[in-house]
Write a protein that holds these residues in place. Structure first.
Motif, short mmCIF file in Angstrom:
data_model
loop_
_atom_site.label_atom_id
_atom_site.label_comp_id
_atom_site.label_asym_id
_atom_site.label_seq_id
_atom_site.Cartn_x
_atom_site.Cartn_y
_atom_site.Cartn_z
N ILE A 406 42.28 31.60 46.99
CA ILE A 406 42.80 32.72 47.82
C ILE A 406 42.46 33.80 47.58
CG2 ILE A 406 44.61 34.08 50.09
CD1 ILE A 406 46.11 31.37 50.06
N ALA A 407 41.91 34.79 47.90
CA ALA A 407 41.70 36.14 46.93
C ALA A 407 42.70 37.08 47.14
CB ALA A 407 39.85 37.04 47.68
N PRO A 408 43.27 37.90 46.13
CA PRO A 408 43.77 38.60 46.40
C PRO A 408 43.44 39.79 46.98
CG PRO A 408 42.84 38.16 43.50
CD PRO A 408 42.10 37.32 44.70
N SER A 409 44.65 40.18 47.54
CA SER A 409 44.47 41.28 48.12
C SER A 409 44.89 42.78 48.37
CB SER A 409 44.82 40.55 49.72
OG SER A 409 46.07 40.34 49.53
N TRP A 420 43.90 38.57 33.71
CA TRP A 420 43.43 37.31 33.97
C TRP A 420 41.80 37.07 34.08
CZ3 TRP A 420 47.05 33.22 37.21
CH2 TRP A 420 48.33 34.24 36.52
N GLN A 421 41.14 37.51 34.70
CA GLN A 421 39.90 36.94 34.25
C GLN A 421 39.30 37.97 32.99
OE1 GLN A 421 38.81 37.98 39.00
NE2 GLN A 421 37.76 39.00 37.51
N GLU A 422 39.65 38.66 32.74
CA GLU A 422 39.15 39.34 32.17
C GLU A 422 39.46 38.35 30.26
OE1 GLU A 422 39.27 43.25 28.56
OE2 GLU A 422 39.55 43.26 31.12
N VAL A 423 41.27 37.73 30.35
CA VAL A 423 41.10 37.24 29.26
C VAL A 423 40.56 35.52 29.24
CG1 VAL A 423 43.73 36.55 28.16
CG2 VAL A 423 43.91 38.51 29.49
N LEU A 424 40.91 35.61 30.35
CA LEU A 424 40.96 33.91 30.84
C LEU A 424 38.73 34.01 30.55
CD1 LEU A 424 43.00 32.90 33.36
CD2 LEU A 424 43.50 32.67 31.24
N GLY A 425 38.43 34.59 30.68
CA GLY A 425 36.40 34.19 30.36
C GLY A 425 36.55 33.33 32.17
N VAL A 426 37.58 33.80 33.24
CA VAL A 426 36.60 32.86 34.48
C VAL A 426 36.27 34.62 34.96
CG1 VAL A 426 37.77 30.91 33.89
CG2 VAL A 426 38.79 33.11 34.95
N SER A 427 35.32 34.54 35.92
CA SER A 427 34.42 35.02 37.42
C SER A 427 35.87 35.06 38.48
CB SER A 427 33.96 34.20 37.18
OG SER A 427 33.55 33.19 38.53
N ARG A 428 36.71 33.87 38.61
CA ARG A 428 37.12 34.42 40.01
C ARG A 428 38.43 34.01 39.71
NH1 ARG A 428 35.62 31.93 45.09
NH2 ARG A 428 35.40 29.71 45.26
N VAL A 429 39.51 34.91 40.35
CA VAL A 429 41.12 33.61 40.45
C VAL A 429 41.66 34.15 41.42
CG1 VAL A 429 43.12 34.09 38.75
CG2 VAL A 429 41.53 34.23 37.44
N GLY A 430 42.15 34.00 41.75
CA GLY A 430 42.96 33.62 43.08
C GLY A 430 44.09 33.80 42.62
N VAL A 431 45.07 34.07 44.36
CA VAL A 431 46.33 34.17 44.37
C VAL A 431 47.48 33.32 43.61
CG1 VAL A 431 48.16 35.45 46.64
CG2 VAL A 431 46.09 36.30 46.46
#
Length: 513
Positions: A406-409, A420-431
């Motif tokens: 679920i995309a952050p809104s 989180w994306q920057e620190v974890l190195g993942v392209s997308r993070v959900g709610v």
């Protein structure tokens, strides 16, 4: 008068007051109490990871511990004016080095604050307030701590005369950060030692190099031997396996006679003594210091923990639907090492979330891989073994977590997700994504904490980040705590998004190339 201030945990103890009980004390015997313990009695047993899935208990005797304590007091010049922090868990053998030599030298042992994790600037303040003179953190923690201090333009207190680190390879980036935050009053030593040879065997205590830091020379009461496959010493500069001899070599493994005979060998260079086969590959440098090169087997070190990847693999292949499993340590970013698991599966394949839960039922958190990769087949060497060097780098896509994306809104959800994306190195993070299931850990959460403080311009407790591990939960907490958030101007976030997109594009380009 002090008895009333004692914690409730000692309510059942009998307080002794020297004034009130003086006559009773005077009537006590003055001769030394008898003690049946000898130097050959067992002092403690500490379990380490085992390649067959069964952890092994290393047995250390009183003479091993005493020899180690004397060597530490001598080498680090521990004295009654020192104030030394107990940083390690009591179940980690480094705690022995923090506690016993400190008390034996008449120095002050200062217990770490109750919080399991403190922000770097807060921990620095605590070190300063407590006038800590010696600090013994694992390499992974020290690396993150120093980099945080360097980015915040903070410096170590002059009273902190000695920092001793160990557990993993000391990277050049850590040394660069050390030089930014340390002064002539602060000294950094790099220590090495297996549990089986009593905590510390060698220490590098010379000028810090620009490259990897050596593991140094043997302490007092300790010998080191670099041997080839025929158990013969190798010349300077030639890699060989490290064997440790001396008074610190323990009794062996509890109930594991065969493994004890394999690892604890007669010392051919000192008849009547034994030496421990470490499994570490090293070489002598021209100046006589030892340089660590790697392992001769599948053992790795992550955040100071010694891990046999075979133990994780043995648990993974027992998961329903898993055919084969391989686990390796990866290090795309210098100083940031993580476990990656590779599996081949049947058509009714479990999700990576299921695999993570399966491992968590029998393994501690630090042994749970941060990344899971599903392969059609394992890359093999010509002799049919898994070719670990050909296992692919995990992509930066969101892993399968068992929860729908679920995309952050909201503004806060988007900010938290971007960090989180920057620190974890993942392209997308959900709610509803969990920071730790995405591969996060205690050291990475310190980076999240610092970035959130910068973006929100407010104080946030690290403990709260553990309490609210999903994007949605953390955003709701931050919103409820303060209705009108002092987030920096939109241009700052726009610049961060632009920079993040540029990094994503660069990663995508690298993958295509």
């Amino acid at each position: 008068g002090c008895a009333s201030a004692l914690p409730h945990v000692v309510d059942r103890a009998t307080p002794v007051r020297f004034d009130r009980d003086a006559s009773l004390i005077a009537a006590c015997p003055t001769d030394k109490p008898s003690c049946d313990a000898t130097e050959d009695n067992l002092a403690y047993v500490i379990y380490t990871s085992g390649s067959t899935g069964a952890p092994k208990g290393a047995m250390l005797e009183h003479k091993n511990a005493v020899a180690h304590h004397h060597a530490i007091i001598d080498h680090y010049q521990v004295n009654p004016s020192d104030r030394i922090v107990q940083f390690a868990s009591i179940s980690f053998d480094v705690s022995m080095e923090e506690i016993s030599p400190t008390l034996a030298a008449g120095a002050t042992l200062v217990l770490r604050p109750g919080k399991s994790i403190m922000a770097s600037d807060q921990f620095l303040d605590w070190l300063t307030e407590q006038k800590i003179t010696k600090f013994n953190p694992p390499t992974a923690y020290l690396h993150a701590f120093l980099q945080d201090l360097a980015e915040q333009k903070l410096t170590l207190p002059p009273v902190l005369r000695l920092v001793v680190t160990g557990g993993e390879r000391a990277m050049p980036s850590m040394i660069r950060a050390w030089r930014e935050v340390a002064s002539e009053h602060n000294t950094l030593y790099n220590a090495y030692g297996p549990t089986e040879a009593t905590v510390t065997a060698t220490v590098y205590d010379e000028a810090l190099p620009d490259g990897d830091v050596p593991i140094g020379r043997p302490l007092m009461n300790t010998q080191s031997y670099v041997l080839d496959a025929l158990m013969q010493p190798v010349p300077i500069g030639v890699p060989g396996e490290l064997y440790v001899g001396g008074k610190g070599v323990g009794r062996g493994y509890l109930g594991r006679e065969e493994l004890t005979a394999e690892r604890f060998l007669p010392n051919a260079f000192r008849p009547g003594e034994r030496m421990y086969r470490t499994g570490d590959i090293v070489r002598y440098l021209p100046d006589g210091n030892l340089q660590f090169l790697g392992r001769a087997d599948g053992q790795v070190k992550i955040r100071g923990y010694r891990i046999e990847v075979g133990e994780i693999e043995n648990v993974l292949v027992k998961a329903p639907g898993v055919r084969e499993a391989a686990v390796i340590a990866r290090e795309e970013t210098p100083g940031v090492k993580y476990l990656a698991a590779y599996v081949t599966v049947s058509p009714d394949a479990p999700s990576t979330g299921d695999l993570r839960k399966h491992l968590g039922q029998s393994l501690p958190d630090y042994m749970i891989p941060s990344a899971f990769v599903i392969l059609d087949e394992m890359p093999l060497t010509p002799n049919g073994k898994v070719n670990r060097s050909e296992l692919p780098k995990p992509d930066d896509e969101r892993p399968e977590l068992g929860v729908a994306f679920i995309a952050p809104s909201g503004e806060l959800e988007q900010l938290v997700a971007e960090i989180w994306q920057e620190v974890l190195g993942v392209s997308r993070v959900g709610v509803n994504d969990n920071f730790f299931e995405l591969g996060g850990g205690s050291l990475l959460i310190l980076q999240v904490h610092r970035k959130l403080k910068e973006q929100l311009d407010r104080e946030i407790s690290v403990v709260q980040l553990f309490q609210y591990p999903t994007v949605g939960a953390l955003a709701r907490f931050l919103g409820e705590e303060e209705e009108e958030l002092s987030v920096k101007q939109g241009q700052v976030r726009a610049d961060r998004r632009k920079d993040l997109k540029a990094r994503r594009a660069a990663r995508a380009k690298n993958r295509r190339e």
